[in-house]
Design a protein around this motif. Structure first.
Motif, PDB file in Angstrom:
ATOM      1  N   TYR A 146     -36.526  15.202 -23.384  1.00 44.03           N
ATOM      2  CA  TYR A 146     -38.180  14.321 -23.769  1.00 44.03           C
ATOM      3  C   TYR A 146     -38.761  15.713 -22.448  1.00 44.03           C
ATOM      4  CZ  TYR A 146     -42.368  11.328 -24.214  1.00 44.03           C
ATOM      5  OH  TYR A 146     -43.223  11.018 -24.649  1.00 44.03           O
ATOM      6  N   SER A 172     -46.428  15.591 -26.044  1.00 47.40           N
ATOM      7  CA  SER A 172     -45.095  15.318 -25.460  1.00 47.40           C
ATOM      8  C   SER A 172     -44.508  14.824 -26.602  1.00 47.40           C
ATOM      9  CB  SER A 172     -45.338  13.351 -24.670  1.00 47.40           C
ATOM     10  OG  SER A 172     -46.234  13.435 -23.719  1.00 47.40           O
ATOM     11  N   ASN A 174     -39.783  14.112 -28.355  1.00 45.45           N
ATOM     12  CA  ASN A 174     -38.111  14.295 -27.991  1.00 45.45           C
ATOM     13  C   ASN A 174     -37.563  15.663 -28.886  1.00 45.45           C
ATOM     14  OD1 ASN A 174     -35.914  12.484 -26.438  1.00 45.45           O
ATOM     15  ND2 ASN A 174     -35.002  12.832 -28.470  1.00 45.45           N
ATOM     16  N   THR A 186     -36.435  16.499 -33.533  1.00 46.08           N
ATOM     17  CA  THR A 186     -37.443  16.355 -32.912  1.00 46.08           C
ATOM     18  C   THR A 186     -38.083  15.217 -33.303  1.00 46.08           C
ATOM     19  OG1 THR A 186     -39.519  17.595 -31.976  1.00 46.08           O
ATOM     20  CG2 THR A 186     -39.254  17.982 -34.057  1.00 46.08           C
ATOM     21  N   TYR A 228     -41.107   3.561 -31.022  1.00 47.22           N
ATOM     22  CA  TYR A 228     -40.553   4.768 -30.318  1.00 47.22           C
ATOM     23  C   TYR A 228     -39.439   4.250 -29.416  1.00 47.22           C
ATOM     24  CZ  TYR A 228     -45.118   7.878 -30.611  1.00 47.22           C
ATOM     25  OH  TYR A 228     -45.992   8.720 -31.562  1.00 47.22           O
ATOM     26  N   LEU A 231     -36.507   6.286 -28.141  1.00 43.53           N
ATOM     27  CA  LEU A 231     -36.853   7.233 -27.228  1.00 43.53           C
ATOM     28  C   LEU A 231     -36.921   6.840 -25.807  1.00 43.53           C
ATOM     29  CD1 LEU A 231     -39.767   9.364 -28.910  1.00 43.53           C
ATOM     30  CD2 LEU A 231     -37.564  10.206 -28.473  1.00 43.53           C
ATOM     31  N   LYS A 234     -34.837   7.427 -22.329  1.00 40.71           N
ATOM     32  CA  LYS A 234     -35.080   7.323 -20.292  1.00 40.71           C
ATOM     33  C   LYS A 234     -35.112   6.852 -19.767  1.00 40.71           C
ATOM     34  CE  LYS A 234     -39.243   9.266 -21.781  1.00 40.71           C
ATOM     35  NZ  LYS A 234     -39.463   8.329 -23.345  1.00 40.71           N
TER      36      LYS A 234
END
Length: 311
Positions: A146, A172, A174, A186, A228, A231, A234
């Motif tokens: 990311y 920003s 990923n 992506t 999101y 994602l 993280k």
């Protein structure tokens, strides 16, 4: 070699002549190379220590999170012993290539010389030149990362992968592109990005905020991302939304550093599954939960590094 000059090189502020002086010195003897690597590790550790002190004084925008600084410090320190995280340095007369590799079952965060923040997922490798940010901003990715790219309209930021390249200015997003997987994904969170095929300057597509693009073995897919959630790897949160069982197992292998074997192909025919798990839940908890909706049995070997799934 003067330590102050080495630190200028690590910061990316050394002149071209100074870079040449350092690279010639490194290549002169194996002892010089070892000294260079040791100083680089000490420099990285000092950077992460400084960041930890800063984080105690102010709130970071990307919250809530796990204690990333503690993770990073562990990555660097254990990396000195050659286990948790490795850094390989390749030399030529133009620039030094720096490679950061995150082993299976771990994650890490780094900050590049231009201020770009990068989160690396399990079994991911990021490579970039020591003079990154001076005349160009290119990184090579094998795995998932990311990016929060620092804005610089004069020098675009490129992410190069096995199948596609991504061009941005400041945004920003990923990227998931493990070598050999024949898959590229992506997701754009903010800004605009252009996607190219590798070794081709023709734009395949442009993504705007909340758009998702994928190439699954030559089959393109572009859509508006419903959320999101996925994602949040993280933060140590694994979210699956209508993901095939085989796709989930592939992720679990990387997240928990295990080899998973499925003895019955019929189990992989199951429609997409949806769920949300915490990293600390452990792989056994995740498999037990999935098996309630998608019945199967499993066995784990004594070393807990191999799992067999069967009917």
């Amino acid at each position: 070699m003067n330590q102050e000059l080495l630190y200028k090189y690590f910061k990316g502020t050394a002149t071209i002549d100074e870079e040449k002086q350092i690279l010639d010195w490194v290549e002169a003897t194996e002892e010089n190379r070892e000294v260079f690597l040791k100083e680089r590790m000490l420099y990285d550790i000092s950077l992460f220590s400084d960041k930890q002190d800063t984080k105690q004084k102010k709130t970071i925008r990307l919250t809530p999170m796990l204690s990333w600084t503690a993770r990073i410090a562990a990555v660097i320190i254990i990396g000195v012993c050659g286990y948790f995280m490795t850094a390989d340095y390749l030399y030529n007369k133009d620039a030094q290539l720096q490679t950061i590799t995150v082993p299976a079952g771990q994650r890490a965060q780094i900050t590049l010389a231009d201020g770009t923040h990068v989160w690396l997922n399990s079994k991911s490798t990021l490579t970039y030149a020591s003079n990154f940010g001076r005349n160009e901003r290119n990184v090579e990715l094998d795995g998932e990362a990311y990016f929060e790219v620092a804005k610089n309209k004069k020098i675009p930021f490129y992410v190069n992968t096995e199948m596609h390249n991504v061009r941005v200015v400041g945004t920003s997003f990923n990227v998931c592109a493990y070598k050999g997987s024949k898959e590229f994904e992506t997701t754009l969170v903010e800004g605009i990005i252009d996607i190219y095929t590798t070794h081709n300057e023709q734009v395949v597509t442009r993504l705007k905020k909340e758009e998702f693009f994928a190439n699954y073995d030559g089959k393109y897919k572009k859509a508006i991302l419903p959320s999101y959630e996925y994602l949040r790897w993280k933060e140590g949160l694994y979210c699956f939304d209508d993901v095939p069982f085989g796709g989930i197992l592939d992720k679990l292998e990387k997240y928990y550093n295990v080899k998973i074997t499925v003895t019955s192909p019929k189990l992989l025919d199951h429609a997409g599954l949806t769920g949300k798990f915490r990293e600390q839940d452990g792989i056994e908890h995740i498999l037990r939960t999935i098996s309630k909706d998608h019945p199967f049995k499993y066995s784990i070997n004594e070393d807990k590094d191999s799992i067999i799934i069967y009917e």
